[in-house]
Design a protein around this motif. Sequence first.
Motif, PDB file in Angstrom:
ATOM      1  N   ILE A 250       0.840  -1.073  -0.365  1.00  0.00           N
ATOM      2  CA  ILE A 250       0.038   0.108  -0.015  1.00  0.00           C
ATOM      3  C   ILE A 250       0.790   0.907  -0.018  1.00  0.00           C
ATOM      4  O   ILE A 250       0.703   1.950  -0.691  1.00  0.00           O
ATOM      5  N   ILE A 251       2.328   1.703   0.498  1.00  0.00           N
ATOM      6  CA  ILE A 251       2.747   2.338   1.021  1.00  0.00           C
ATOM      7  C   ILE A 251       3.580   3.236  -0.400  1.00  0.00           C
ATOM      8  O   ILE A 251       3.542   3.743  -1.035  1.00  0.00           O
ATOM      9  N   LEU A 252       3.078   1.142  -1.117  1.00  0.00           N
ATOM     10  CA  LEU A 252       4.531   1.848  -2.820  1.00  0.00           C
ATOM     11  C   LEU A 252       2.891   2.458  -3.528  1.00  0.00           C
ATOM     12  O   LEU A 252       3.461   3.089  -4.635  1.00  0.00           O
ATOM     13  N   GLU A 253       2.388   1.425  -3.290  1.00  0.00           N
ATOM     14  CA  GLU A 253       0.965   2.196  -4.581  1.00  0.00           C
ATOM     15  C   GLU A 253       0.622   3.387  -4.312  1.00  0.00           C
ATOM     16  O   GLU A 253       0.803   4.022  -5.317  1.00  0.00           O
ATOM     17  N   ASP A 254       0.288   4.010  -3.022  1.00  0.00           N
ATOM     18  CA  ASP A 254       0.581   5.009  -2.593  1.00  0.00           C
ATOM     19  C   ASP A 254       1.695   6.101  -3.490  1.00  0.00           C
ATOM     20  O   ASP A 254       1.675   7.335  -3.536  1.00  0.00           O
ATOM     21  N   GLN A 255       2.828   5.845  -3.358  1.00  0.00           N
ATOM     22  CA  GLN A 255       4.414   6.392  -4.083  1.00  0.00           C
ATOM     23  C   GLN A 255       4.175   5.984  -4.927  1.00  0.00           C
ATOM     24  O   GLN A 255       4.616   7.358  -5.837  1.00  0.00           O
ATOM     25  N   LEU A 256       3.533   5.265  -5.457  1.00  0.00           N
ATOM     26  CA  LEU A 256       3.651   5.712  -7.276  1.00  0.00           C
ATOM     27  C   LEU A 256       2.424   6.559  -7.594  1.00  0.00           C
ATOM     28  O   LEU A 256       2.996   7.101  -8.933  1.00  0.00           O
ATOM     29  N   GLU A 257       1.408   6.310  -7.216  1.00  0.00           N
ATOM     30  CA  GLU A 257       0.632   6.752  -7.709  1.00  0.00           C
ATOM     31  C   GLU A 257       1.172   8.729  -7.258  1.00  0.00           C
ATOM     32  O   GLU A 257       0.911   9.519  -8.219  1.00  0.00           O
ATOM     33  N   GLU A 258       1.635   9.048  -6.147  1.00  0.00           N
ATOM     34  CA  GLU A 258       2.309  10.329  -6.418  1.00  0.00           C
ATOM     35  C   GLU A 258       3.237  10.980  -7.503  1.00  0.00           C
ATOM     36  O   GLU A 258       2.869  12.075  -7.656  1.00  0.00           O
ATOM     37  N   ALA A 259       3.742   9.866  -7.719  1.00  0.00           N
ATOM     38  CA  ALA A 259       5.465  10.225  -8.705  1.00  0.00           C
ATOM     39  C   ALA A 259       4.457  10.010 -10.070  1.00  0.00           C
ATOM     40  O   ALA A 259       4.752  11.327 -10.362  1.00  0.00           O
ATOM     41  N   LYS A 260       3.456   9.653 -10.069  1.00  0.00           N
ATOM     42  CA  LYS A 260       2.510   9.953 -11.482  1.00  0.00           C
ATOM     43  C   LYS A 260       2.219  11.441 -11.570  1.00  0.00           C
ATOM     44  O   LYS A 260       1.811  11.719 -12.734  1.00  0.00           O
ATOM     45  N   ARG A 261       1.518  11.521 -10.054  1.00  0.00           N
ATOM     46  CA  ARG A 261       1.099  13.157 -10.497  1.00  0.00           C
ATOM     47  C   ARG A 261       1.953  14.293 -10.718  1.00  0.00           C
ATOM     48  O   ARG A 261       1.220  14.908 -11.179  1.00  0.00           O
ATOM     49  N   ILE A 262       2.991  13.840  -9.886  1.00  0.00           N
ATOM     50  CA  ILE A 262       3.729  15.325 -10.054  1.00  0.00           C
ATOM     51  C   ILE A 262       4.562  14.425 -11.513  1.00  0.00           C
ATOM     52  O   ILE A 262       4.869  15.890 -12.149  1.00  0.00           O
ATOM     53  N   ASN A 263       5.015  13.764 -11.785  1.00  0.00           N
ATOM     54  CA  ASN A 263       5.279  13.672 -14.044  1.00  0.00           C
ATOM     55  C   ASN A 263       4.013  14.580 -14.332  1.00  0.00           C
ATOM     56  O   ASN A 263       5.001  15.026 -15.431  1.00  0.00           O
ATOM     57  N   GLU A 264       2.804  14.318 -14.210  1.00  0.00           N
ATOM     58  CA  GLU A 264       1.786  14.908 -14.804  1.00  0.00           C
ATOM     59  C   GLU A 264       2.077  16.597 -14.900  1.00  0.00           C
ATOM     60  O   GLU A 264       1.854  16.952 -16.072  1.00  0.00           O
ATOM     61  N   GLU A 265       3.086  17.406 -13.258  1.00  0.00           N
ATOM     62  CA  GLU A 265       2.155  18.122 -13.350  1.00  0.00           C
ATOM     63  C   GLU A 265       3.342  18.751 -14.268  1.00  0.00           C
ATOM     64  O   GLU A 265       3.176  20.038 -14.816  1.00  0.00           O
ATOM     65  N   HIS A 266       4.764  17.797 -13.873  1.00  0.00           N
ATOM     66  CA  HIS A 266       5.720  18.265 -14.762  1.00  0.00           C
ATOM     67  C   HIS A 266       5.583  18.068 -16.320  1.00  0.00           C
ATOM     68  O   HIS A 266       6.501  18.699 -16.933  1.00  0.00           O
ATOM     69  N   ARG A 267       4.736  17.143 -16.972  1.00  0.00           N
ATOM     70  CA  ARG A 267       4.260  17.183 -18.374  1.00  0.00           C
ATOM     71  C   ARG A 267       3.934  18.416 -18.780  1.00  0.00           C
ATOM     72  O   ARG A 267       4.130  19.118 -20.078  1.00  0.00           O
ATOM     73  N   ARG A 268       3.305  18.656 -18.067  1.00  0.00           N
ATOM     74  CA  ARG A 268       1.891  20.055 -18.035  1.00  0.00           C
ATOM     75  C   ARG A 268       2.892  21.120 -18.224  1.00  0.00           C
ATOM     76  O   ARG A 268       2.282  22.307 -19.188  1.00  0.00           O
ATOM     77  N   ALA A 269       4.030  21.388 -17.936  1.00  0.00           N
ATOM     78  CA  ALA A 269       4.303  22.623 -17.909  1.00  0.00           C
ATOM     79  C   ALA A 269       5.511  22.766 -18.534  1.00  0.00           C
ATOM     80  O   ALA A 269       5.623  23.720 -19.030  1.00  0.00           O
ATOM     81  N   ALA A 270       5.820  21.395 -18.527  1.00  0.00           N
ATOM     82  CA  ALA A 270       7.089  21.803 -19.746  1.00  0.00           C
ATOM     83  C   ALA A 270       6.225  21.996 -21.271  1.00  0.00           C
ATOM     84  O   ALA A 270       6.206  22.862 -21.964  1.00  0.00           O
ATOM     85  N   GLU A 271       5.517  20.857 -21.296  1.00  0.00           N
ATOM     86  CA  GLU A 271       4.123  21.460 -22.192  1.00  0.00           C
ATOM     87  C   GLU A 271       3.204  23.403 -22.818  1.00  0.00           C
ATOM     88  O   GLU A 271       3.429  23.854 -23.786  1.00  0.00           O
ATOM     89  N   SER A 272       2.928  23.830 -21.757  1.00  0.00           N
ATOM     90  CA  SER A 272       2.575  25.540 -21.677  1.00  0.00           C
ATOM     91  C   SER A 272       4.120  25.810 -21.748  1.00  0.00           C
ATOM     92  O   SER A 272       3.212  26.769 -22.666  1.00  0.00           O
TER      93      SER A 272
END
Length: 112
Positions: free
Chosen positions: A83-105
């Motif tokens: 569960i801890i690893l699942e939570d960390q993975l979801e957080e990493a995905k969220r951060i990556n998506e934020e970075h992707r959006r920032a790079a695209e903008s």
Amino acid sequence: MTADDSFGRIDDDDYPAYTMGGAAELLGTTQGFLRALGEARLITPLRSAGGHRRYSRYQLRIAARARELVDHGTPIEAACRIIILEDQLEEAKRINEEHRRAAESSNPTTTA
């Protein structure tokens, strides 16, 4: 806290509204199971003024996931780690998506 103040917390996932007994009943598990999740540091219940454990809806969702894994034969320590690893993975995905959006903008591409 007045009744008006507490009414605003009805939808608050982090508000510790559930007693240990109530939480165990909702999850269909034992109070010992909830204590074990606390000992494994998967969830840390808040304490009432009298020292009783209180759980939030968010914590109950985590406990329900742990129960699901344990019911399928996963040892509780392993379930907590999963569960801890699942939570960390979801957080990493969220951060990556934020970075992707920032790079695209900041670097818009042109389409033909």
